[in-house]
Design a protein around this motif. Structure first.
Motif, PDB file in Angstrom:
ATOM      1  N   ASN A   1       9.803 109.725  56.261  1.00  0.00           N
ATOM      2  CA  ASN A   1       9.604 110.640  55.142  1.00  0.00           C
ATOM      3  C   ASN A   1      10.897 111.447  54.933  1.00  0.00           C
ATOM      4  OD1 ASN A   1       8.808 112.793  53.473  1.00  0.00           O
ATOM      5  ND2 ASN A   1       6.753 112.854  54.344  1.00  0.00           N
TER       6      ASN A   1
ATOM      7  N   ALA B   1      11.236 114.202  53.761  1.00  0.00           N
ATOM      8  CA  ALA B   1      10.990 115.628  53.992  1.00  0.00           C
ATOM      9  C   ALA B   1      11.155 116.009  55.457  1.00  0.00           C
ATOM     10  CB  ALA B   1       9.586 116.007  53.519  1.00  0.00           C
ATOM     11  N   TRP B   2      11.303 115.023  56.336  1.00  0.00           N
ATOM     12  CA  TRP B   2      11.464 115.316  57.757  1.00  0.00           C
ATOM     13  C   TRP B   2      12.928 115.539  58.097  1.00  0.00           C
ATOM     14  CZ3 TRP B   2       8.168 110.437  58.994  1.00  0.00           C
ATOM     15  CH2 TRP B   2       6.808 110.741  58.802  1.00  0.00           C
ATOM     16  N   SER B   3      13.174 116.494  58.962  1.00  0.00           N
ATOM     17  CA  SER B   3      14.521 116.747  59.449  1.00  0.00           C
ATOM     18  C   SER B   3      14.975 115.597  60.341  1.00  0.00           C
ATOM     19  CB  SER B   3      14.536 118.061  60.250  1.00  0.00           C
ATOM     20  OG  SER B   3      15.679 118.142  61.062  1.00  0.00           O
TER      21      SER B   3
ATOM     22  N   ASN C   1       2.354 113.740  66.169  1.00  0.00           N
ATOM     23  CA  ASN C   1       2.780 113.552  64.790  1.00  0.00           C
ATOM     24  C   ASN C   1       2.683 112.100  64.340  1.00  0.00           C
ATOM     25  OD1 ASN C   1       3.585 116.294  64.340  1.00  0.00           O
ATOM     26  ND2 ASN C   1       5.448 115.910  65.495  1.00  0.00           N
TER      27      ASN C   1
ATOM     28  N   GLU D   1       0.309 110.597  61.252  1.00  0.00           N
ATOM     29  CA  GLU D   1       0.838 109.971  60.042  1.00  0.00           C
ATOM     30  C   GLU D   1       0.268 108.567  59.850  1.00  0.00           C
ATOM     31  OE1 GLU D   1       2.654 111.169  57.632  1.00  0.00           O
ATOM     32  OE2 GLU D   1       3.102 113.137  58.481  1.00  0.00           O
TER      33      GLU D   1
ATOM     34  N   ASN E   1       3.646 107.232  52.568  1.00  0.00           N
ATOM     35  CA  ASN E   1       3.517 108.675  52.708  1.00  0.00           C
ATOM     36  C   ASN E   1       2.817 109.275  51.496  1.00  0.00           C
ATOM     37  OD1 ASN E   1       4.350 111.357  54.017  1.00  0.00           O
ATOM     38  ND2 ASN E   1       5.192 111.537  51.958  1.00  0.00           N
TER      39      ASN E   1
ATOM     40  N   ALA F   1       3.733 117.720  51.793  1.00  0.00           N
ATOM     41  CA  ALA F   1       4.877 116.821  51.842  1.00  0.00           C
ATOM     42  C   ALA F   1       4.668 115.722  52.875  1.00  0.00           C
ATOM     43  CB  ALA F   1       6.151 117.602  52.168  1.00  0.00           C
ATOM     44  N   ASP F   2       3.794 115.960  53.842  1.00  0.00           N
ATOM     45  CA  ASP F   2       3.395 114.944  54.810  1.00  0.00           C
ATOM     46  C   ASP F   2       1.972 115.266  55.242  1.00  0.00           C
ATOM     47  OD1 ASP F   2       3.410 116.944  56.765  1.00  0.00           O
ATOM     48  OD2 ASP F   2       5.240 116.263  57.735  1.00  0.00           O
TER      49      ASP F   2
ATOM     50  N   ALA G   1       6.873 118.599  58.188  1.00  0.00           N
ATOM     51  CA  ALA G   1       7.717 118.979  57.054  1.00  0.00           C
ATOM     52  C   ALA G   1       7.571 120.461  56.741  1.00  0.00           C
ATOM     53  CB  ALA G   1       7.354 118.146  55.829  1.00  0.00           C
TER      54      ALA G   1
ATOM     55  N   ALA H   1       8.118 121.655  53.910  1.00  0.00           N
ATOM     56  CA  ALA H   1       7.729 121.785  52.508  1.00  0.00           C
ATOM     57  C   ALA H   1       6.221 121.877  52.319  1.00  0.00           C
ATOM     58  CB  ALA H   1       8.274 120.603  51.695  1.00  0.00           C
ATOM     59  N   ASN H   2       5.440 121.745  53.384  1.00  0.00           N
ATOM     60  CA  ASN H   2       3.988 121.900  53.275  1.00  0.00           C
ATOM     61  C   ASN H   2       3.633 123.356  53.007  1.00  0.00           C
ATOM     62  OD1 ASN H   2       3.256 119.167  53.922  1.00  0.00           O
ATOM     63  ND2 ASN H   2       3.753 119.612  56.058  1.00  0.00           N
TER      64      ASN H   2
END
Length: 497
Positions: free
Chosen positions: A229, A231-233, A333, A337, A353, A377-378, A383, A385-386
């Motif tokens: 994803n 959005a993941w670091s 995690n 997912e 995703n 976002a996931d 993430a 962004a959630n």
């Protein structure tokens, strides 16, 4: 999720008692979990002793047992509490919670407490404010998976006869908890084993009169879209918080089932296929079957895994209910997912995703959880962004404990138990949180500047309460987990009238 080491609270339990208390609490946990089905526990959540006046200092259902209860054969397992248990007074409760729900340093906490039976809002501190939930996001995915797939669903890993003679195809079906060795029927991680799959394959090939060398192909096409994803670091991925997603993997994409931290394999499907090739080579040797070196993926458009392909061997995963327990208890995690993508497939969405996010939101709407302000976002919470509110998380917990869809009850046992199991196993160890030990059951969430705690507890009056507390913008390394644990402990000890 990533965890930050925090300063311990003051007032440690005296040394001689630290060994005794966990053992007594473990006895309490065994007693509480000695129930054939979680559904049988649920009626007990809605009541209490029904007596007015001042509650006893330690009510019977919160006392440490001196002996284990013998089963009565009825399947009930837990004595029901009275439905007349008083609901905490919101003003009295708020006064106590506001004294503990304070940040250590920067940032702020939001929070919601509800009566599970009625939904009455008992405490609300900016409860509708959308916030980064960290791993509390897993509660949404757990509920969606149980509602869609059902707690008894299993995922299959199969070996199919390939289109070309001497070719076998390893096809992933969503089980990422495979073991390299033989299947362990009583396990969750490793319920399905590649050695067992290889042995079944050899027997089927012998019946066909097959001769080597055998060529192994890998079909991991069940999932679509990017394996990682965006959005993941990438730092989190490198640290092992996540890895590229595939529909089959060993040990939830870990090199070693006993080591749950550190880097993960970056091609978990191929790692599993290579392990299967080694097992097939070992199992086939006595029968004169050899395996050609190397494993290749099924070429695009090939008919090797067509729906009418013959199944040579098959192993099945632990149930969805068992996997949900594992992902909640350990905050896995990768497994979460994958569960999201399998949920998407079940509602005819792409196993990507975006498909997982859409499927989870759809199921929340069906549970009458207002998702208008929710941003996903996931589905694991990694993430940043959630955005989820404490009220939305509390409503999901309430749906699990008390809602009309009883399939969600399968998630109850997966909530970590304060001071005993999972991600709460090393918390609730000092005087300020001790009254919540063994009683608070909650999902944790931790990112660098984020912590969250959402779960349920039966208070001192016998009333089931659901709650969610979220901290954002916090000082990394500060003692904010302790603040949340103290706050949840207030609920456990509350006779707030």
């Amino acid at each position: 999720m990533k965890r930050t080491t925090i300063a311990a609270g003051t007032g440690k339990v005296p040394g001689p008692l630290r060994g005794i208390i966990p053992m007594l609490l473990l006895t309490l946990l065994v007693l509480a979990l000695a129930v054939p089905a979680v559904v049988a526990i649920t009626p007990a959540f809605t009541g209490g002793n029904g007596q007015g006046g001042t509650a006893a200092a330690t009510p019977p259902w919160q006392q440490l047992p001196t002996t284990l209860a013998a089963g009565n054969g009825s399947g009930a397992g837990v004595e029901q509490l009275s439905g007349a248990a008083p609901i905490p007074d919101p003003g009295t409760l708020a006064a106590q919670l506001n004294a503990t729900l304070k940040t250590d340093g920067a940032g702020s906490f939001t929070g919601v407490v509800q009566d599970a039976a009625t939904g009455e809002l008992l405490f609300d501190r900016s409860g509708d404010e959308a916030r980064v939930p960290a791993s509390n996001m897993k509660l949404l995915t757990a509920g969606a998976a149980l509602r869609t797939l059902g707690p008894d669903r299993r995922f299959s890993t199969r070996v199919l006869a390939g289109a070309a003679p001497g070719t076998v195809v390893l096809a992933g079906g969503g089980d990422v908890l495979l073991a390299e060795g033989e299947s362990a029927p009583d396990a969750v991680l490793g319920r399905a084993g590649l050695a067992t799959l290889a042995q079944q394959t050899v027997r089927a090939l012998q019946q066909d009169g097959a001769a080597g060398p055998l060529t192994i192909l890998l079909d991991d096409s069940l999932f679509t879209g990017p394996a990682l994803n965006p959005a993941w670091s990438l730092e989190d991925v490198a640290a092992g918080e996540m890895a590229p997603l595939f529909p089959l993997a060993l040990n939830s994409a870990r090199f070693n089932p006993a080591k749950t931290t550190g880097p993960r394999p970056q091609d978990a499907a191929m790692s599993a296929a290579e392990a299967f090739a080694a097992q097939l080579s070992a199992a086939g040797a006595p029968a004169g079957l050899t395996v050609a070196p190397g494993v290749a993926r099924v070429p695009g458009g090939a008919d090797a895994t067509a729906q009418d392909a013959r199944v040579l061997a098959e192993v099945q995963s632990a149930t969805v209910g068992q996997q949900v327990d594992l992902l909640l208890r350990t905050s896995d995690n990768y497994l979460t997912e994958v569960m999201g993508r399998m949920t998407a497939l079940a509602v005819d969405k792409p196993a990507s995703n975006d498909g997982a996010v859409a499927a989870v939101l759809q199921k929340l709407d069906e549970l009458d959880v207002d998702t208008a302000t929710l941003r996903a976002a996931d589905v694991s919470g990694l993430a940043l962004a959630n955005e989820v509110s404490a009220r939305q998380l509390s409503e999901v917990v309430r749906a699990i404990t008390s809602g009309p869809d009883t399939r969600l009850r399968a998630a109850l046992a997966g909530f970590p138990v304060a001071g005993l199991t999972g991600t709460l196993g090393d918390r609730y160890t000092d005087e300020s949180t001790a009254r919540g030990a063994g009683l608070v059951r909650a999902k944790t969430g931790t990112l660098n500047t984020v912590i969250a705690l959402s779960g349920y507890v039966v208070d001192a009056d016998g009333r089931l309460l659901v709650f969610s507390f979220i901290g954002n913008g916090l000082t990394p390394g500060a003692a904010n987990k302790t603040a949340l644990d103290r706050t949840a402990s207030v609920l456990a000890g509350c006779g707030c009238r």
